[in-house]
Write an enzyme that holds these catalytic residues in place. Structure first.
Site, PDB file in Angstrom:
ATOM      1  N   ASN A 101      -1.878 -13.287  15.932  1.00  0.00           N
ATOM      2  CA  ASN A 101      -2.797 -12.164  16.145  1.00  0.00           C
ATOM      3  C   ASN A 101      -3.283 -12.220  17.589  1.00  0.00           C
ATOM      4  OD1 ASN A 101      -5.229 -10.414  15.998  1.00  0.00           O
ATOM      5  ND2 ASN A 101      -4.798 -10.464  13.807  1.00  0.00           N
ATOM      6  N   VAL A 102      -3.797 -11.103  18.091  1.00  0.00           N
ATOM      7  CA  VAL A 102      -4.314 -11.126  19.468  1.00  0.00           C
ATOM      8  C   VAL A 102      -5.724 -11.702  19.497  1.00  0.00           C
ATOM      9  CG1 VAL A 102      -2.906  -9.239  20.388  1.00  0.00           C
ATOM     10  CG2 VAL A 102      -5.051  -8.708  19.208  1.00  0.00           C
ATOM     11  N   GLU A 103      -6.341 -11.868  18.295  1.00  0.00           N
ATOM     12  CA  GLU A 103      -7.701 -12.433  18.242  1.00  0.00           C
ATOM     13  C   GLU A 103      -7.926 -13.126  16.908  1.00  0.00           C
ATOM     14  OE1 GLU A 103      -9.964  -8.447  16.512  1.00  0.00           O
ATOM     15  OE2 GLU A 103     -10.008  -8.862  18.687  1.00  0.00           O
ATOM     16  N   HIS A 158       0.823  -1.223   0.000  1.00  0.00           N
ATOM     17  CA  HIS A 158       0.000   0.000   0.000  1.00  0.00           C
ATOM     18  C   HIS A 158       0.852   1.268   0.000  1.00  0.00           C
ATOM     19  CE1 HIS A 158      -3.377  -2.658   1.847  1.00  0.00           C
ATOM     20  NE2 HIS A 158      -3.232  -2.862   0.564  1.00  0.00           N
ATOM     21  N   CYS A 179       5.268  20.270  -5.676  1.00  0.00           N
ATOM     22  CA  CYS A 179       6.340  19.761  -6.553  1.00  0.00           C
ATOM     23  C   CYS A 179       7.040  20.968  -7.168  1.00  0.00           C
ATOM     24  CB  CYS A 179       5.709  18.903  -7.642  1.00  0.00           C
ATOM     25  SG  CYS A 179       6.886  18.285  -8.841  1.00  0.00           S
TER      26      CYS A 179
END
Ligand code: BV8
Length: 269
Positions: free
Chosen positions: A224-226, A131, A159
């Site tokens: 992952n935490v969940e 991304h 620019c």
């Protein structure tokens, strides 16, 4: 066979079948797909969940081309704020372990949704920024790209051609660069093992990458935490903070005869 383990920092023992551990130790091609959760312990907020960015901010105004056209100053105020946060933040043990993994496995790549540049600061070299990066800007007139090391001073930055510069990130509704999608898909398809660390796996096409690995016969290991959408098909899900789990799990992998036999040139720990 899928395995789920809920672990706390003190549980440094992973009761994982040797056959699965051996596949990780023997892996010659490995990748890590990361999301905002890998940088959470560095103090960089995640997007979803309690205290997530999208709870406070409207992504339509801040992370879309339309939002930028409507109010480039508002969008830059937000990205400048995040640049200041990300500049102050330090790589955490999860970032550092991912850097060690690259030094230990011959064919290793990081596929990240994060624009924070933390993996590069932790020492990784082979990074696919799915991304984009908050440390690059692009001219909206001629697409010239500029690298920056510090938060922008003037907003909106201009620019030398006089046109406004935009953050060189992929906003919602915008396609990822075809080269990035090709490289990420190639890496996912070639991975004997893909670790999926700190992502809710709901933003596409990034969330499709572990599925490519799975369909190509590779192992998918989630940290992952969940639970997330990946939990339904991961071969192993390790639930706990990435900064605890990843260093401990990688330690279990490398501190073994078969890993050292498989990776003779890696310095003994
Ligand atoms: C595109 C850059 C097409 C900017 C970002 C309906 C169905 C399917 C797809 C779509 C759909 N409608 C629209 C789409 C497409 C859309 C999409 O997927 N939307 C989702 C929301 C449904 N995708 C797009 O728009 C993509 N482009 O499709 O273009 C196209 C093609 C041709 C021509 C024209 C157009 C572009 C997507 C990229 C958007 N840009 N970021 C910026 O960052 O400012 S996305 C941004 O959000 C991040 O990069 C990241 O990808 C995503 C956030 O996800 P995560 O990183 O996973 O973070 P999250 O907070 O959600 O989760 C954190 C996780 O960590 C949680 O699971 C949590 O439990 C865990 N965690 C927390 N702490 C820890 C932890 N884990 C371990 N340890 C901890 N300590």
């Amino acid at each position: 066979m899928r395995l789920i383990m809920h672990l706390r920092a003190r549980d440094r023992v992973f009761d994982v079948p040797d056959e699965l551990l051996d596949r990780v130790r023997k892996a010659s091609s490995m990748s890590v797909l990361t999301g905002a959760g890998v940088s959470a312990e560095s103090g960089i907020p995640t997007f979803r969940g309690a205290g997530g960015i999208w709870e406070k901010y409207d992504y339509r105004k801040l992370a879309t081309a339309e939002g930028f056209r409507e109010d480039p100053r508002l969008v830059w105020e937000w990205y400048q704020l995040r640049q200041i946060e990300m500049k102050k933040a330090q790589p955490n043990p999860a970032h550092r372990t991912i850097s060690e993994m690259e030094q230990s496995v011959s064919d290793f790549s990081v596929l990240t949704q994060n624009i924070d540049g933390m993996h590069r600061r932790a020492g990784n070299k082979r990074i696919v920024e799915l991304h984009g990066s908050i440390w690059r800007m692009r001219c909206i007139r001629d697409n010239t790209v500029f690298e920056i090391d510090d938060p922008v001073a003037e907003i909106p930055p201009l620019c030398q051609c006089g046109s406004v510069l935009r953050p060189d990130v992929v906003w919602f509704g915008e396609p990822l660069s075809p080269h990035v999608v090709d490289e990420a898909s190639r890496v996912a398809g070639a991975s004997d093992v893909m670790f999926v660390v700190g992502t809710s796996a709901i933003v596409y096409p990034a969330a499709a990458l572990p599925i490519i690995t799975k369909n190509s016969g590779g192992l998918v290991i989630e940290v992952n935490v969940e639970p997330t959408d990946v939990s339904s098909y991961a071969d192993l899900s390790l639930f706990g903070p990435a900064g605890d789990i990843l260093p401990a799990f990688w330690n279990t992998i490398v501190r073994s005869e078969s890993f050292m036999k498989e990776h003779p040139f890696i310095p003994k720990r």
